[in-house]
Design an enzyme around this catalytic site. Sequence first.
Site, mmCIF file in Angstrom:
data_model
loop_
_atom_site.group_PDB
_atom_site.id
_atom_site.type_symbol
_atom_site.label_atom_id
_atom_site.label_comp_id
_atom_site.label_asym_id
_atom_site.label_seq_id
_atom_site.Cartn_x
_atom_site.Cartn_y
_atom_site.Cartn_z
ATOM 1 N N LYS A 100 0.637 -1.180 -0.053
ATOM 2 C CA LYS A 100 0.100 0.103 -0.139
ATOM 3 C C LYS A 100 0.781 1.125 -0.057
ATOM 4 O O LYS A 100 1.739 1.295 0.617
ATOM 5 C CB LYS A 100 -0.919 -0.190 1.117
ATOM 6 C CG LYS A 100 -1.840 1.128 1.319
ATOM 7 C CD LYS A 100 -2.792 0.907 2.535
ATOM 8 C CE LYS A 100 -3.762 2.191 2.627
ATOM 9 N NZ LYS A 100 -4.888 2.103 3.514
ATOM 10 N N SER A 169 -9.245 2.741 2.649
ATOM 11 C CA SER A 169 -8.430 3.457 1.594
ATOM 12 C C SER A 169 -7.220 2.383 0.968
ATOM 13 O O SER A 169 -6.602 2.978 0.222
ATOM 14 C CB SER A 169 -7.674 4.485 2.567
ATOM 15 O OG SER A 169 -6.902 3.768 3.731
ATOM 16 N N SER A 193 -10.630 0.281 6.699
ATOM 17 C CA SER A 193 -9.920 0.470 5.327
ATOM 18 C C SER A 193 -9.227 -0.836 5.119
ATOM 19 O O SER A 193 -8.583 -1.014 4.072
ATOM 20 C CB SER A 193 -8.619 1.277 5.327
ATOM 21 O OG SER A 193 -9.406 2.612 5.431
#
Length: 460
Positions: A100, A169, A193
């Site tokens: 990420k 996210s 998330s």
Amino acid sequence: FFSSRRRHTRYIGDWSSDVCSSDLMKDLESLSAFQAAKKLAKREIKATDLLLACLDQIGQRENIVKAWVSLGKESALARAKALDKGAIKGLLHGLPIGIKDLFDTHDLPTSYGSPIYANNYPRTDAVSVALIRQAGGIILGKTVTTEFASFKSSLTTNPHHSEHSPGGSSSGSAAAVADYMVPLATGSQTAGSIIRPASFCGIVGYKPSFGKISVAGVKSLAPTLDTLGSFGRCIEDVALGVAVMSGDHELANIVDLHNKPRVAVLKTPEWQYASPDTRGAIALARFSAETFAKGKVSDIDLPAELHQLTQIQTRIMLSEMSRSLAFERMQYSKKLSNLVASQIDQGAAIEYKQYKLDLDQAITARKMMQNLFDENVDLIIAPSAIGEAPLAKEGTGDPLFCRSWTLLGLPCINLNVSSGHNGLPIGVQLIAAYGKDQFLLSAARALALALPDPVLRDQA
């Protein structure tokens, strides 16, 4: 939706126990991380071949899914070749992994989802990334995150339907794993998330107990809440990822349940917002859990004193966000989206007295929740999200059903249990007491094996 899961199942079943046949080499991307890791450790497949299969899938699908910010193709290939020639490095030997874009990487740009950091090359890796490399993982690239892990939508699409959101996210990580671009990816959760994108994309997402994984080198949004975890296509995948990032390697060996656990459904005070699809998924999870639970699966409610957890989590997150992004607000305000700037302003407007009160209430809530586990339940079944993935133009989805568990710091895992009226995945989350991560993984596998759809049992 189901067709993509059956694709995964078919290729799993086609593997021999010793050497894979040459005509299936092109389908290596369909292996789960756990299966691939076993074959790599036995030298039954090559890291180079697995990496090329993943890159081929990315080449075919990235223009639609848009899961990646950057790819380190040359460095990843060089690493794969070296691993094929050298000794077995560790639990992740030869596995391509998506990181990420909130996690620092010394050899790839790290933008935190913001144009402010478009050309940012950190000098070091985040602790979790360094441990992944140490365990033999190949960093394939950086996956899309929303702006500073907030709620602003990214360009990433849902692999099951490109007009729908993959969640936020950790949008890129969830989408990349769901679309067979990579078998394992990292995520973070401050509100919802990890669990919400896993539910929307029909994969397994694991948020361990708060503090299980070091957040050093990961851009902070709200340090009281920020928790790192992983995405995979089965429970053993995410256990492997968290085992390496935390150093708790015992998590990689999921054991069968030794005793029948006390299982309960907790609909939370926000149950009225659950869609019919989500309500049906909870009912199915309850039915499946009856096969291994101690007695019948019961219903429990949060004590009245805990009915404001969602509001407390929201205020703490916004308050801490306003301080975490103070530099960006002062120096680069014009490069912040209106949504993020508004959230920073909302957080700054919260008086410290209120923030301190919320922190104190959170501590009390964690003690009360521990008492609830001690006296009444071992495993909680709860919604992962309001329903199916919304249309992308409507945003990343509401983390309503995740906020409380994040605030409490409890380990949570999303399992895909059904599909909704649009044919998109519907997940439920399982929650255990703080620190009971190994038990949670065992219980999740028991539930996955009890699901009536044989395709969804592959999550076990």
